[in-house]
Enzyme design. Structure first.
Site, PDB file in Angstrom:
ATOM      1  N   HIS A  85       1.346  -1.209   0.112  1.00 57.95           N
ATOM      2  CA  HIS A  85      -0.174   0.228  -0.340  1.00 57.95           C
ATOM      3  C   HIS A  85       1.180   1.276   0.235  1.00 57.95           C
ATOM      4  CE1 HIS A  85      -2.661   3.082   1.041  1.00 57.95           C
ATOM      5  NE2 HIS A  85      -3.758   2.147   1.289  1.00 57.95           N
ATOM      6  N   GLU A 133      -3.802   3.600  -7.118  1.00 58.22           N
ATOM      7  CA  GLU A 133      -3.583   4.177  -6.242  1.00 58.22           C
ATOM      8  C   GLU A 133      -3.126   5.591  -6.312  1.00 58.22           C
ATOM      9  OE1 GLU A 133      -6.570   2.628  -2.955  1.00 58.22           O
ATOM     10  OE2 GLU A 133      -4.250   3.511  -2.047  1.00 58.22           O
TER      11      GLU A 133
HETATM   12  O1  G3P Z   1      -6.808   1.766   0.431  1.00 57.47           O
HETATM   13  C1  G3P Z   1      -7.251   2.863   0.298  1.00 57.47           C
HETATM   14  C2  G3P Z   1      -6.981   4.079  -0.046  1.00 57.47           C
HETATM   15  O2  G3P Z   1      -5.607   4.341   0.113  1.00 57.47           O
HETATM   16  C3  G3P Z   1      -7.756   5.160  -0.353  1.00 57.47           C
HETATM   17  O3  G3P Z   1      -7.702   5.743   1.339  1.00 57.47           O
HETATM   18  O4  G3P Z   1      -9.044   7.509   1.989  1.00 57.47           O
HETATM   19  O5  G3P Z   1      -8.561   8.170  -0.099  1.00 57.47           O
HETATM   20  O6  G3P Z   1     -10.734   6.501   0.694  1.00 57.47           O
HETATM   21  P1  G3P Z   1      -9.780   7.046   0.342  1.00 57.47           P
END
Ligand code: G3P
Length: 214
Positions: A85, A133
């Site tokens: 992550h 991400e």
């Molecule tokens: O693992 C999911 C995360 O990194 C996304 O975070 O708070 O943007 O939904 P958020």
């Protein structure tokens, strides 16, 4: 669609969120799971919610003080784990080792990456899924599917060029059912999200909204 709610170290009640995940999962065709902190895995798994770890280390049984062993995570009730992550980055060799450790313990694997180039490298390590991400969008409430749709489409292309069977997820800023639908339209088979549920006043309502259009 797979909806994986990562609780990070947010000060929410992990059991209450897990109960909401379990109940919402029963009312939708989507697959909804929760990833609490390691110390909460057992209590969360006991709720009956699909439970994931946030991380495992590339280690085996032995002298590894402070590490997270895949087998222990599985014994606590987790069925899968995030690896690499954005908030728990590993060297490439350690991502590889963590995937091997997770597979040894029969955990499903999602390897996270920042961008499509890293997604290609992650897919080459043979996980069940990869997740793109963009770190700059994490926790912003601005959904990746809206702010940077190309990164999701390019990640799908990069992953499938390496392994046609690997699933591709996306995350960052996802908090509504419309965000999840938009992610699916870009070729994503699921989403990772955190603050939209873990910081919500009413996590059950937030989860219901997420799966409503699915
Ligand atoms: O693992 C999911 C995360 O990194 C996304 O975070 O708070 O943007 O939904 P958020």
């Amino acid at each position: 669609m797979f909806v994986l709610v990562n609780l990070k170290t947010y000060p929410c009640d992990p059991v209450a969120v897990a109960e909401a995940v379990r109940d919402v999962n029963e009312s939708t065709d989507a697959r909804v799971a929760v990833a609490p902190q390691a110390a909460h895995l057992e209590r969360v798994a006991e709720t009956g919610a699909e439970t994931w770890a946030q991380h495992v280390d590339p280690i085996d049984y032995g002298s590894n003080t402070g590490h997270t062993l895949a087998e222990t995570v599985a014994e606590a009730g987790a069925v899968g784990t995030l690896i690499n992550h954005s908030e728990q980055r590993l060297k490439l060799a350690d991502v590889d080792g963590a995937v091997e450790a997770a597979e040894r313990a029969d955990l499903e694997t999602v390897v996270c990456a920042n961008n499509p180039a890293q997604i290609g490298a992650a897919a080459a390590l043979g996980p069940d899924a990869v997740a793109v991400e963009p770190p700059e969008l994490i926790g912003t409430g601005t959904p990746v599917s809206q702010a940077d749709p190309d990164i999701v489409e390019d990640a799908v292309e990069a992953a499938q060029a390496v392994d046609a069977d690997v699933s591709v997820l996306c995350g960052a800023g996802i908090s509504t059912g419309d965000d999840v639908v938009a992610a699916g339209d870009l070729g994503s088979e699921g989403v990772l999200l955190a603050s939209g549920v873990a910081k919500a006043d009413d996590p059950t309502a937030a989860l219901e909204d997420l799966v409503a259009p699915l």
